[in-house]
Write a protein that holds these residues in place. Structure first.
Motif, short mmCIF file in Angstrom:
data_model
loop_
_atom_site.label_atom_id
_atom_site.label_comp_id
_atom_site.label_asym_id
_atom_site.label_seq_id
_atom_site.Cartn_x
_atom_site.Cartn_y
_atom_site.Cartn_z
N ASP A 1 -2.64 -1.32 -2.40
CA ASP A 1 -3.49 0.08 -2.64
C ASP A 1 -2.84 0.75 -2.94
OD1 ASP A 1 -5.96 0.99 -2.14
OD2 ASP A 1 -5.48 0.72 -0.18
N THR A 2 -4.01 2.30 -3.26
CA THR A 2 -3.00 3.05 -3.42
C THR A 2 -4.20 4.66 -2.53
OG1 THR A 2 -3.67 3.90 -5.68
CG2 THR A 2 -1.64 2.84 -5.70
N VAL A 3 -3.85 5.33 -1.92
CA VAL A 3 -4.52 6.16 -1.48
C VAL A 3 -3.36 8.04 -1.12
CG1 VAL A 3 -5.84 4.64 -0.42
CG2 VAL A 3 -3.62 6.19 0.87
N LYS A 4 -4.20 8.80 -1.11
CA LYS A 4 -3.31 9.96 -1.36
C LYS A 4 -3.33 10.53 0.39
CE LYS A 4 -6.49 14.09 -1.01
NZ LYS A 4 -7.58 14.91 -2.12
N SER A 5 -2.20 11.16 -0.14
CA SER A 5 -1.61 11.35 1.67
C SER A 5 -0.31 12.02 1.37
CB SER A 5 -0.90 10.08 2.42
OG SER A 5 -0.46 10.55 3.17
N ILE B 1 3.91 6.96 2.47
CA ILE B 1 3.50 5.85 3.61
C ILE B 1 3.62 4.93 2.55
CG2 ILE B 1 2.21 4.83 5.10
CD1 ILE B 1 0.22 7.55 5.04
N SER C 1 0.61 -1.48 -0.09
CA SER C 1 -0.10 -0.16 -0.02
C SER C 1 0.93 0.83 0.00
CB SER C 1 -1.09 -0.09 1.00
OG SER C 1 -1.63 -0.87 1.87
N ILE C 2 0.63 1.76 -0.88
CA ILE C 2 1.17 3.65 -0.63
C ILE C 2 0.74 4.67 -0.64
CG2 ILE C 2 3.39 2.99 -1.81
CD1 ILE C 2 2.06 4.68 -4.23
N GLY C 3 0.85 5.04 0.65
CA GLY C 3 0.28 6.96 0.30
C GLY C 3 0.81 7.70 -0.28
N ILE C 4 0.62 8.37 -1.34
CA ILE C 4 1.38 9.24 -1.55
C ILE C 4 0.41 10.55 -2.32
CG2 ILE C 4 0.84 8.65 -3.98
CD1 ILE C 4 3.75 8.76 -4.55
N SER C 5 1.54 11.56 -2.22
CA SER C 5 0.75 12.93 -2.63
C SER C 5 0.92 13.11 -4.22
CB SER C 5 1.68 13.78 -2.54
OG SER C 5 1.00 15.40 -3.09
#
Lengths: 303, 303
Positions: free
Chosen positions: B128-132, B136, B94-98
């Motif tokens: 999984d890819t999410v905004k952060s 992360i 999983s990555i949280g990325i801008s």
């Protein structure tokens, strides 16, 4: 000029990442469905393997109760396993959390996870704890299914009937996204009795998730607007695009679809919303007068 | 007054979380070792299951290369599987990325992960890819091992000899934490030839990770300061407390320890640093003159 993630969007990002992934022969299905499918030599079961990251101010806020946040964090992975036709079994949980958070918050967060987990025979077997200003929860879940029970996004065929397991739209506004029960029992019932040709859970929105089935199956779809089961106050547009409904969307050949309609309304709700058509016809949305409407099916894009 | 996480510390937090976790009979080992151990009916292999979260400005900074960050993110989970005696197999990431991040950064991040993964027969099968705002990365890894090959933290016995697989200290300053090779081959060699009584990877620091073995095995330990293999410029204190070395720490009964010393120096490095003693003697650190020194063994605490 190199492109930013915000320019290519979430699906562009995922496609780019998938392009470089190489798998071994034991990986029956890698990235690109609700869960990966792995073969274990000697076992008749397949492993279903999925991970979900939730980040504060994206998927929840500080105003939500920690118990509800914990519930959501693990329930959305359970929903992924259900969408493959499997039973959720073993979770590992990473949390990023600030040192200023008080212990009762942590206790409630895990209480929320444990409560929904034990309901479906799932247990948390490990994890990681790290410091982070914003709360981050990553749940990875292993599920199990017999090979014959696994349902992919890719099996929908022309004339299949499309069903959903519940009401759609306004999940975020109504709080449904924090308290939904993952459709594990419904999935077991559908898979055991009717063997769906394709299935997915609605996390990004009906339009977007149906388009995943269309893409992977190489088909088109027609949806009858007035047949979409909607939550109170939800417009058709919201039911199609809001996301986080965590209902199952599945397809059945016409004969098996008829049996569902005749036999099952009493036990579970399965709403028929449309049917699979030729790929070249694309995605057709019909209003109550049978007039086609267009829908931008991109659905929820994080970036 | 409810206590904050920063007051009870990382180990207090973990102990509290573990207290409420319930597992089924298929969970051979739940939370509390380098990886959970799961039994799959029909298979002679056990699954090893571990997860690690890396957060920007805690485990790496924007100044580090994305390839190195990717390498670290998956290598530390591979190290956990190695510490149990297993082979790393299947990862979900999983990555949280801008959205402001440019695609070449993402490509390099995954290149770093894929490069070290394929070296050891590991593949990324989903994510999984999410905004952060902050980057992360959460890697979950499934490994495999025969039941007889699995090594826990809990098997160390009095008079066992303590070994480490490499040099310790100043991992963060030297950049070792971003480029270490997980000790998968060493683990296979040790496990196949010598069957260690206990093993752990050094992520929190020698003092802290040895104390985990002491606690789980119900023993004490003596370590000879001048025998600790140290990195260039690293003080004894740094070698004991810095962490992120990702070397293996393991114990062998005296007879098997002698065989290691005689046969293996040529192929791999195994440094003898002390031995297991009675629990009541606790943790004893001896300087080069044989004089005891005290060490606060808490090691790295995130909070």
């Amino acid at each position: 000029m190199p492109k930013k993630i915000s320019e290519i969007g979430e699906w562009g990002l995922i496609d780019r990442i998938r392009k470089d992934l190489k798998t071994t022969r034991f990986v029956q299905k890698g990235a690109g469905d609700d869960a990966a499918v792995i073969t274990i030599p000697g076992s008749s079961k397949r492993l279903l393997y999925t991970t979900d990251m939730l980040v504060e101010d994206v998927h929840f806020t500080k105003d939500h109760s920690p118990k509800a946040i914990g519930h959501k964090a693990i329930a959305c992975s359970m929903s992924d396993v259900a969408a493959m036709g499997g039973l959720p079994k073993y979770a590992v949980v990473s949390i990023g959390i600030s040192g200023d958070v008080e212990m009762p918050f942590v206790n409630q967060l895990y209480a929320g996870m444990n409560e929904i987990a034990v309901k479906f025979g799932t247990c948390i077997v490990g994890g990681d704890t790290v410091k982070s200003r914003k709360l981050i929860i990553n749940v990875t879940l292993l599920g199990e299914a017999k090979e014959s029970e696994i349902v992919y996004r890719s099996g929908a065929r022309k004339d299949d009937v499309i069903f959903v397991t519940g009401l759609l739209g306004r999940s975020y506004q109504s709080g449904h996204h924090l308290k939904f029960i993952p459709r594990v029992m419904e999935s077991q019932y559908i898979v055991g009795k009717f063997k769906p040709t394709s299935m997915i859970d609605i996390s990004d929105g009906l339009g977007s998730d149906l388009s995943h089935i269309m893409k992977e199956s190489g088909v088109g779809a027609v949806v009858y607007e007035d047949k979409i089961p909607r939550n109170r106050k939800a417009t058709v547009h919201q039911a199609l695009t809001d996301g986080e409904d965590y209902e199952l969307l599945f397809t059945l050949p016409a004969d098996r679809a008829k049996r569902v309609k005749n036999q099952m309304r009493a036990k579970f709700f399965f709403g028929e919303i449309g049917k699979i058509i030729d790929k070249k016809e694309g995605f057709v949305l019909l209003d109550k007068n049978g007039q086609p409407r267009t829908l931008k099916v991109e659905g929820f894009n994080h970036f």
